[in-house]
Motif scaffolding. Structure first.
Motif, PDB file in Angstrom:
ATOM      1  N   LYS A 111     -27.878 112.106  17.599  1.00  0.00           N
ATOM      2  CA  LYS A 111     -26.212 112.756  17.160  1.00  0.00           C
ATOM      3  C   LYS A 111     -25.365 112.331  17.932  1.00  0.00           C
ATOM      4  CE  LYS A 111     -27.991 117.142  14.943  1.00  0.00           C
ATOM      5  NZ  LYS A 111     -28.326 116.825  13.705  1.00  0.00           N
ATOM      6  N   PHE A 112     -25.590 112.127  19.529  1.00  0.00           N
ATOM      7  CA  PHE A 112     -24.509 111.711  20.320  1.00  0.00           C
ATOM      8  C   PHE A 112     -24.075 110.229  20.002  1.00  0.00           C
ATOM      9  CE2 PHE A 112     -24.132 108.830  24.075  1.00  0.00           C
ATOM     10  CZ  PHE A 112     -22.738 109.525  24.685  1.00  0.00           C
ATOM     11  N   PHE A 113     -25.024 109.480  19.757  1.00  0.00           N
ATOM     12  CA  PHE A 113     -24.671 108.109  19.266  1.00  0.00           C
ATOM     13  C   PHE A 113     -24.002 107.762  18.058  1.00  0.00           C
ATOM     14  CE2 PHE A 113     -27.450 106.930  22.937  1.00  0.00           C
ATOM     15  CZ  PHE A 113     -26.931 105.872  23.632  1.00  0.00           C
ATOM     16  N   GLU A 114     -24.471 108.753  17.095  1.00  0.00           N
ATOM     17  CA  GLU A 114     -23.753 108.435  15.744  1.00  0.00           C
ATOM     18  C   GLU A 114     -22.410 109.181  16.054  1.00  0.00           C
ATOM     19  OE1 GLU A 114     -27.263 109.246  12.539  1.00  0.00           O
ATOM     20  OE2 GLU A 114     -26.359 110.938  13.274  1.00  0.00           O
ATOM     21  N   LYS A 115     -21.917 110.296  16.909  1.00  0.00           N
ATOM     22  CA  LYS A 115     -20.728 110.499  17.218  1.00  0.00           C
ATOM     23  C   LYS A 115     -19.814 109.535  17.985  1.00  0.00           C
ATOM     24  CE  LYS A 115     -19.674 113.022  20.566  1.00  0.00           C
ATOM     25  NZ  LYS A 115     -19.672 114.112  21.675  1.00  0.00           N
TER      26      LYS A 115
END
Length: 152
Positions: A111-115
């Motif tokens: 989720k961090f990287f997608e953000k």
């Protein structure tokens, strides 16, 4: 709290070593010796607050068109404050300066990287990573990390 990001320097090796060792002991990050960190210090970006290292990340070239974000970590108490995104932003800018069109990472924090503009992809599309690092990893046959990439 004022947070600044900058390129790492020789005087940051001990703090980097301590931060990375903590993650490595949990099986979340590859262990790095002090000697290795000294040899690749120019690939690291650090975040500081009040003169203290609170986060880090590095950019490792895997080929002429591919770099990897590695050793991305934050000191406890500083997660969730946007500092990781500052570090990733600085690493993305460095990849752009180098003219490298693709950035990848292996992560547990999808989720961090997608953000931050990355998308999930199959690990198998990165043979450069597999033959350089994964072949030496104790998790090579049972890897549970997720591959993400961002095209610039």
């Amino acid at each position: 709290m004022a947070v600044t990001c900058r390129r790492a320097a020789e005087q940051d090796v001990e703090a980097l070593y301590t931060l990375i060792k903590g993650y490595a002991e949990k099986g979340i990050m590859l262990y790095r010796t002090r000697e290795t960190l000294r040899a690749i210090i120019d690939t690291f970006v650090i975040a500081e607050a009040d003169g203290k290292l609170i986060g880090c990340g590095s950019l490792s070239k895997l080929g002429k068109d591919l770099v990897e974000i590695r050793s991305l970590g934050m000191t406890e108490g500083y997660k969730g404050q946007g500092i990781g995104s500052l570090i990733v932003g600085m690493l993305v800018e460095e990849a752009k300066k180098q003219g490298i069109p693709t950035i990848m990472a292996l992560t547990y924090e999808v989720k961090f990287f997608e953000k931050n503009g990355f998308e999930v992809v199959p690990k198998e599309i990165f043979p450069e990573k597999v033959w350089r690092d994964c072949i030496h990893c104790k998790k090579q046959h049972c890897c549970d990390e997720i591959a993400v990439q961002r095209r610039l």
